[in-house]
Enzyme design. Structure first.
Site, mmCIF file in Angstrom:
data_model
loop_
_atom_site.group_PDB
_atom_site.id
_atom_site.type_symbol
_atom_site.label_atom_id
_atom_site.label_comp_id
_atom_site.label_asym_id
_atom_site.label_seq_id
_atom_site.Cartn_x
_atom_site.Cartn_y
_atom_site.Cartn_z
ATOM 1 N N THR A 171 0.843 -1.192 0.000
ATOM 2 C CA THR A 171 0.000 0.000 0.000
ATOM 3 C C THR A 171 0.876 1.238 0.000
ATOM 4 O OG1 THR A 171 -2.006 0.949 0.992
ATOM 5 C CG2 THR A 171 -0.234 0.364 2.509
ATOM 6 N N CYS B 253 -2.460 8.760 5.967
ATOM 7 C CA CYS B 253 -3.099 7.520 6.409
ATOM 8 C C CYS B 253 -2.096 6.652 7.166
ATOM 9 C CB CYS B 253 -3.640 6.740 5.218
ATOM 10 S SG CYS B 253 -4.853 7.634 4.233
ATOM 11 N N HIS C 121 -5.639 -0.171 6.171
ATOM 12 C CA HIS C 121 -5.247 1.152 5.670
ATOM 13 C C HIS C 121 -6.389 2.102 6.020
ATOM 14 C CE1 HIS C 121 -3.601 3.710 2.073
ATOM 15 N NE2 HIS C 121 -4.256 4.480 2.930
#
Length: 259
Positions: A39, A44, A61
């Site tokens: 990812t 985030c 996530h």
């Protein structure tokens, strides 16, 4: 079929020479297979949790630390850390993992845009992840949090190995777009909360200053007398009250006249 937002972007990763899954924001993935979960993070945070005895692991996530509304769909609630962490842990337990064996590695929480330092989304996400895992008694054995750079994270759930690469914002234009949209949403949500608070405060202020209209007194007459004697006031009593005729020992309210 599960309603949870499990990542579905499967591919073959040439760099790691194995099957992989790309996680987008608000997604998670758990497995015991020899594969890589990848990812890209800005403000985030991704939590990677591994059970080395069971040989399983997973990644989430999330975008914001705060809880979502109870009525939100799972895919929308996954953007919030509290829900995303709970889902990841519960899914690993369903696969045979044990909470006391879990080890975590956490990444992200950067302030990649200049204006993000005032909103502090990244800092809040990072602190939330640390606090949540501490409360759950899940040990963080590695972290790469905060700072100003986006990150690309690769996690091997079967072994617990994780790798992180710092990126320049120009390398990931999608991160900049996502961060700008997130900052806009946070600002709008904050403005809406302030507006609701002001409206509530105004309503309470109005209520506290409102006074009920006074009841108009009614004249009482005794027969046809031209000058009526003043009416004796009626008093609500609980139990016996000294000096009032008819005041008994009953616990129920009664109406009596003064002497």
């Amino acid at each position: 079929m599960s309603s949870l937002p499990i990542a579905t972007n499967h591919y073959f990763d040439n760099h790691f020479n194995r099957r992989g899954v790309k996680l987008l924001p608000n997604e998670f993935y758990t497995t015991g297979d020899d594969m890589v979960l990848v990812t890209v993070l800005g403000s985030c945070v991704a939590a990677c949790i591994h059970d080395r005895t069971a040989g399983i692991g997973g990644m989430n996530h999330f975008m914001l630390p705060d809880d979502g509304e109870p009525t939100q769909a799972a895919s929308e609630s996954m953007r919030y850390g509290a829900y995303a962490m709970e889902v990841l842990i519960n899914e690993l337990i369903k696969m045979g993992g044990r909470r006391e064996r879990f080890e975590a590695k956490v990444f992200g929480g950067a302030a990649v845009l200049a204006g993000m330092t005032t909103i502090n989304i990244g800092d809040r996400n990072a602190e939330f992840a640390r606090r949540y895992l501490a409360l759950e008694k899940i040990r963080i054995i590695a972290e790469d949090l905060q700072g100003v750079h986006p990150r690309k994270v690769a996690f091997m759930p079967a072994t617990g190995q994780a790798m992180v690469k710092k990126l320049r914002l120009q390398q990931e234009p999608s991160v900049a777009e996502r961060e700008q949209e997130l900052a806009k949403q946070v600002a709008e949500a904050r403005a809406a909360r302030h507006a609701r608070a002001r409206a509530k405060e105004h309503a309470e202020l109005f209520t506290s200053h409102a006074t009920p209209g006074a009841a108009k007194p009614r004249a009482e007459f005794a027969g046809a007398a031209t000058a009526a004697a003043p009416a004796k006031p009626r008093i609500e009593l609980f139990g016996a009250v000294g000096g009032v005729r008819g005041g008994g020992n009953s616990n129920s309210p009664k109406t009596v006249e003064e002497a």
